[in-house]
Scaffold this active site. Structure first.
Site, PDB file in Angstrom:
ATOM      1  N   TYR A 152       7.392 -14.394 -12.814  1.00  0.00           N
ATOM      2  CA  TYR A 152       6.291 -13.476 -12.531  1.00  0.00           C
ATOM      3  C   TYR A 152       4.973 -14.039 -13.069  1.00  0.00           C
ATOM      4  O   TYR A 152       3.954 -14.054 -12.360  1.00  0.00           O
ATOM      5  CB  TYR A 152       6.568 -12.108 -13.153  1.00  0.00           C
ATOM      6  CG  TYR A 152       5.438 -11.133 -12.937  1.00  0.00           C
ATOM      7  CD1 TYR A 152       5.183 -10.602 -11.676  1.00  0.00           C
ATOM      8  CD2 TYR A 152       4.605 -10.755 -13.994  1.00  0.00           C
ATOM      9  CE1 TYR A 152       4.122  -9.716 -11.474  1.00  0.00           C
ATOM     10  CE2 TYR A 152       3.551  -9.868 -13.797  1.00  0.00           C
ATOM     11  CZ  TYR A 152       3.320  -9.357 -12.541  1.00  0.00           C
ATOM     12  OH  TYR A 152       2.279  -8.490 -12.340  1.00  0.00           O
TER      13      TYR A 152
ATOM     14  N   GLY B  74      -1.646  -0.050  -4.888  1.00  0.00           N
ATOM     15  CA  GLY B  74      -2.009  -0.279  -3.495  1.00  0.00           C
ATOM     16  C   GLY B  74      -2.399   0.981  -2.767  1.00  0.00           C
ATOM     17  O   GLY B  74      -3.357   0.990  -1.977  1.00  0.00           O
TER      18      GLY B  74
ATOM     19  N   GLY C 260       1.729   3.249  -5.904  1.00  0.00           N
ATOM     20  CA  GLY C 260       1.086   2.624  -7.042  1.00  0.00           C
ATOM     21  C   GLY C 260      -0.355   2.247  -6.804  1.00  0.00           C
ATOM     22  O   GLY C 260      -1.136   2.984  -6.189  1.00  0.00           O
TER      23      GLY C 260
ATOM     24  N   ALA D  14       0.799  -1.229   0.000  1.00  0.00           N
ATOM     25  CA  ALA D  14       0.000   0.000   0.000  1.00  0.00           C
ATOM     26  C   ALA D  14       0.831   1.279   0.000  1.00  0.00           C
ATOM     27  O   ALA D  14       0.270   2.371   0.060  1.00  0.00           O
ATOM     28  CB  ALA D  14      -0.937   0.006   1.203  1.00  0.00           C
ATOM     29  N   ASN D  15       2.153   1.166  -0.074  1.00  0.00           N
ATOM     30  CA  ASN D  15       2.968   2.377   0.032  1.00  0.00           C
ATOM     31  C   ASN D  15       3.022   3.183  -1.269  1.00  0.00           C
ATOM     32  O   ASN D  15       3.496   4.319  -1.281  1.00  0.00           O
ATOM     33  CB  ASN D  15       4.389   2.033   0.468  1.00  0.00           C
ATOM     34  CG  ASN D  15       5.087   1.131  -0.516  1.00  0.00           C
ATOM     35  OD1 ASN D  15       4.880  -0.076  -0.467  1.00  0.00           O
ATOM     36  ND2 ASN D  15       5.901   1.674  -1.412  1.00  0.00           N
TER      37      ASN D  15
END
Length: 292
Positions: A175, A27, A25, A22-23
């Site tokens: 990925y 999120g 982008g 959440a820091n």
């Protein structure tokens, strides 16, 4: 600002949401979208300084001061367990868990648990965190688990005999396989949650202009740099996740893969129930959770 997206029937007032990665982008925008709707949001970030800056921004933009921060490196199963304990301590009610955190790495790196980092962060961390919080989610039902997957899963498979890619590493394959795992996890989780009032969905956010890929191989960093002006904004990339977390339109719907607020058909590999069950069992073993 996300206020223009809010409608009365999407109010999240009185609900508690946890958002990983959440820091920045997507999120951060998911957190802001839920906060704007009135939810209490617990933001999870790896870096305390960046996380606190993001938390303060969400408070400022949403006008909602019920925003909290927890710090966790999701590559560490020990820290994921500590995170779950803190969430359970802080949140008597848990209505929404958004598994958003993800990465791609240029180099083959193993975590402290001896697992390839992309698979550990993108799949095993949400698998472990979700399972550790399941009782609280069920106690809070109706509740939702929303996992950010990707169309990068298409054309990929999971090597169940070598999920840590010790026999040869490709960052893009790692990925893609981890995003395939997100969809299979959602499908199997939905099956396990039948009749509980908790739903599980996943989504493709689109190709978004964020810091994602900055630790990836050179070709991914170059591609994101060249394609920048054509990529979605983080706010647009967060839209489907916020919708799945908040909208009454998807109340009770579980197991689906969504893109642009519409149910989408993932790859054939992502629709294989045997692979979903096998991944679930392997994930139990790799995280040390009880089997069966």
């Amino acid at each position: 600002m996300l206020a223009h997206m809010v409608t009365g029937n999407q109010s999240m007032s009185g609900r508690t949401c946890v958002v990983t990665g959440a820091n920045g982008g997507i999120g951060k925008e998911i957190s802001c979208g839920l906060a704007t709707r009135g939810a209490r949001v617990v933001m999870v970030a790896r870096d305390a300084l960046r996380g606190e800056a993001a938390r303060a921004e969400v408070v400022d933009r949403s006008g909602n001061d019920r925003i909290e921060l927890l710090v966790c490196d999701l590559a560490s199963q020990r820290q994921v367990r500590e995170l779950a304990s803190k969430v359970l301590e802080k949140c008597e009610q848990l209505d929404v868990l958004v598994n958003n955190a993800g990465l791609t790495l240029g180099d083959h790196l193993l975590t402290e648990d001896g697992i390839e980092t992309t698979f550990a962060v993108n799949h095993l961390a949400p698998f472990l965190l979700t399972n550790l919080l399941l009782d609280r989610l069920q106690e809070s039902a109706p509740a939702r688990v929303v996992t950010v997957a990707s169309d990068a899963h298409r054309g990929n498979v999971i090597d169940f005999e070598d999920v840590s890619a010790t026999g040869g590493y490709s960052s893009w394959r790692a990925y893609g396989a981890s995003k395939l795992a997100n969809i299979l996890f959602t499908s199997e989780l939905s099956r396990h949650l039948e009749g509980t009032g908790v739903t599980a969905t996943c989504l493709h956010p689109g190709v978004v202009q964020t810091g994602f890929g900055r630790q990836g191989p050179l070709f991914i960093r170059l591609w994101f740099g060249l394609a920048g002006s054509f990529l979605l904004t983080p706010e647009k990339g967060a839209d489907t996740a916020v919708w799945l977390a908040a909208s009454p339109e998807v109340e009770g719907q579980s197991g689906g893969y969504y893109a642009k607020r519409r149910l989408s058909q993932p790859s054939q590999a992502a629709r294989d129930p045997e692979s979903a069950a096998r991944l679930w069992q392997l994930s139990l073993e790799l995280t040390g959770l009880k089997t069966g």
